[in-house]
Write an enzyme that holds these catalytic residues in place. Structure first.
Site, PDB file in Angstrom:
ATOM      1  N   SER A  67      95.561  67.127  45.986  1.00 59.28           N
ATOM      2  CA  SER A  67      93.518  67.562  45.845  1.00 59.28           C
ATOM      3  C   SER A  67      92.975  67.125  46.367  1.00 59.28           C
ATOM      4  O   SER A  67      91.775  66.669  45.641  1.00 59.28           O
ATOM      5  CB  SER A  67      94.031  68.052  44.171  1.00 59.28           C
ATOM      6  OG  SER A  67      93.963  69.327  44.292  1.00 59.28           O
TER       7      SER A  67
ATOM      8  N   LYS B  29      90.203  67.768  48.365  1.00 59.51           N
ATOM      9  CA  LYS B  29      88.973  68.023  47.370  1.00 59.51           C
ATOM     10  C   LYS B  29      87.723  67.221  48.025  1.00 59.51           C
ATOM     11  O   LYS B  29      86.194  67.100  47.231  1.00 59.51           O
ATOM     12  CB  LYS B  29      89.139  68.712  45.779  1.00 59.51           C
ATOM     13  CG  LYS B  29      90.124  69.773  45.898  1.00 59.51           C
ATOM     14  CD  LYS B  29      89.582  70.330  44.392  1.00 59.51           C
ATOM     15  CE  LYS B  29      90.885  71.222  43.993  1.00 59.51           C
ATOM     16  NZ  LYS B  29      92.186  70.895  44.233  1.00 59.51           N
TER      17      LYS B  29
ATOM     18  N   SER C 170      90.450  70.171  39.064  1.00 61.08           N
ATOM     19  CA  SER C 170      90.717  70.484  40.575  1.00 61.08           C
ATOM     20  C   SER C 170      91.186  71.707  41.222  1.00 61.08           C
ATOM     21  O   SER C 170      91.952  71.801  41.035  1.00 61.08           O
ATOM     22  CB  SER C 170      92.386  69.342  40.528  1.00 61.08           C
ATOM     23  OG  SER C 170      92.700  69.795  42.093  1.00 61.08           O
TER      24      SER C 170
ATOM     25  N   LYS D 185      89.515  60.454  42.777  1.00 67.14           N
ATOM     26  CA  LYS D 185      90.761  61.653  42.310  1.00 67.14           C
ATOM     27  C   LYS D 185      91.964  61.907  42.359  1.00 67.14           C
ATOM     28  O   LYS D 185      92.255  60.814  42.944  1.00 67.14           O
ATOM     29  CB  LYS D 185      89.619  62.847  43.172  1.00 67.14           C
ATOM     30  CG  LYS D 185      90.889  64.013  43.724  1.00 67.14           C
ATOM     31  CD  LYS D 185      89.638  65.482  42.534  1.00 67.14           C
ATOM     32  CE  LYS D 185      90.465  66.647  42.664  1.00 67.14           C
ATOM     33  NZ  LYS D 185      91.585  66.441  41.718  1.00 67.14           N
TER      34      LYS D 185
END
Length: 392
Positions: A60, A63, A120, A222
């Site tokens: 993720s 992202k 997420s 993140k």
């Protein structure tokens, strides 16, 4: 109850696919080593690294690029935070993690952004991808090209969320470049990464980034996980006027990942506190730029000051920004930063420039910089020069 032959075949096929996927993930997990890097967010200088150029699955962390492109669209007024985006059946059906948007509904850009940062959410990543690229496949090509433009030489994206794909690869170094780009290019949106909870409809979602509460000065960015990738994180912290961006990838647990990244940030911030000023360190690393011919341009042209050339887009831009902030002259605040890629044999160098001067202003400013031990040269330009990426 009898089971048809056709059903048995389908069941066996699904079992075989599941076994192959499990075997592949188990093999990838067994091969995994840890990749880490911590950089000075202001200069782009690497403080410490380990296996930083080893190919990894981003999970993720992907992202972050979806968000970078979204912020760029907001900056260029292609979208607003209040823009309502339609949810397609494809987006609604993306595998978890997700917030559960339904096909045919709409969601605002701001809610989609927060869903990516906090939860997420793969469904919202697909919503943004389709809004900005028509399809997720087309958007993934935009992501990969943007990565190359930023100097992320070893990154390929195949989707907007980080769901497993063998061909979706990156490195810890490239993720540090992306984290730096978000911080410097979109300061007006960077604060969103410190969001610890997000409410959508009747549900409240909480951040996976435990460092926001556990490590003093952390304010983003993140986390990511798949079984093949392991536990990954890109995060940033500031103390005493210094900021670091740290990346660590491939951990077997959240605990080991968070311990490692806290160690990296603490070490980096301590080291920066002991070092001399950024200016003296940067000047020592400047490369000799390719200089433009200035003989044929008139004094009425728009002029630029070239202050250096770097192997990395982010370093080039950050240095131009640092020089601009150091110049306390009334007309300098109206200038723009330009980063110009140029071929240097087999390599690409990125030229750091301040542009938008009248000729006499450029000459005076460059003279002042040289007196302060900063290399520069005055070059002609034109009104349509832009940054290689964001127009900031």
């Amino acid at each position: 109850m009898k089971i048809s032959l056709g059903y048995k075949k389908i069941a066996l096929s699904l079992l075989a696919i599941g076994f192959v996927c499990y075997s592949y993930d188990a093999y990838a997990a067994k091969k995994r080593t840890i990749s880490s890097i911590v950089v000075d967010a202001i200069t782009g200088e690497v403080i410490t690294s380990s296996n930083a150029d080893e190919h990894r699955y981003p999970a993720s962390l992907t992202k972050l690029m979806t968000l970078y492109i979204t912020f760029d669209a907001l900056d260029k007024e292609k979208l607003s935070l209040d823009t309502k985006l339609k949810v397609s059946r494809y987006a609604a059906n993306r595998a978890p993690s997700r917030i559960g948007v339904k096909a045919g509904e709409t969601i605002t850009v701001k809610d989609a952004i927060l869903a990516l940062i906090v939860k997420s959410a793969n469904d919202c990543a697909a919503v943004l991808a389709e809004a900005l690229g028509e399809t997720e496949d087309k958007f993934a090509k935009i992501m990969t090209q943007t990565a190359k433009d930023l100097g992320m030489k070893n990154t390929t994206f195949k989707n907007a969320s980080g769901l497993p794909n063998r061909h979706q690869k990156t490195t810890a170094r490239d993720m540090a470049i992306l984290g730096s780009a978000i911080y410097h290019h979109f300061p007006e949106y960077y604060d969103l990464f410190s969001t610890t909870k997000f409410k959508y409809k009747d549900q409240t979602f909480y951040s996976h980034n435990h460092l926001l509460k556990k490590f003093k000065g952390t304010d983003g960015m993140k986390t990511g996980y798949t079984s093949a990738a392991g536990y990954n994180i890109v995060t940033s912290a500031q103390r005493d006027g210094h900021r670091v961006i740290a990346v660590t990838m491939g951990h077997d647990s959240i605990k080991s990942r968070d311990y490692k990244v806290a160690q990296l940030m603490n070490r980096g911030l301590k080291k920066l506190n002991k070092q001399p000023s950024n200016h003296s360190r940067i000047v020592a690393k400047l490369e000799i730029p390719h200089l433009a011919d200035t003989t044929s341009s008139s004094t009425d042209s728009i002029w630029a000051i070239q202050v250096g050339a770097f192997s990395n887009y982010i370093k080039a831009r950050n240095y131009a920004l640092e020089v601009q902030n150091r110049l306390h002259l009334p007309y300098v605040s109206k200038t723009e930063i330009n980063v110009e890629p140029a071929s240097n044999g087999a390599a690409i160098v990125y030229r750091s420039q301040l542009t938008g001067f009248a000729k006499n202003e450029a000459d005076k400013t460059c003279y002042r910089l040289k007196k302060a031990n900063t290399s520069c040269i005055v070059i002609p330009t034109n009104n349509n020069q832009q940054l290689a990426m964001a127009e900031k």
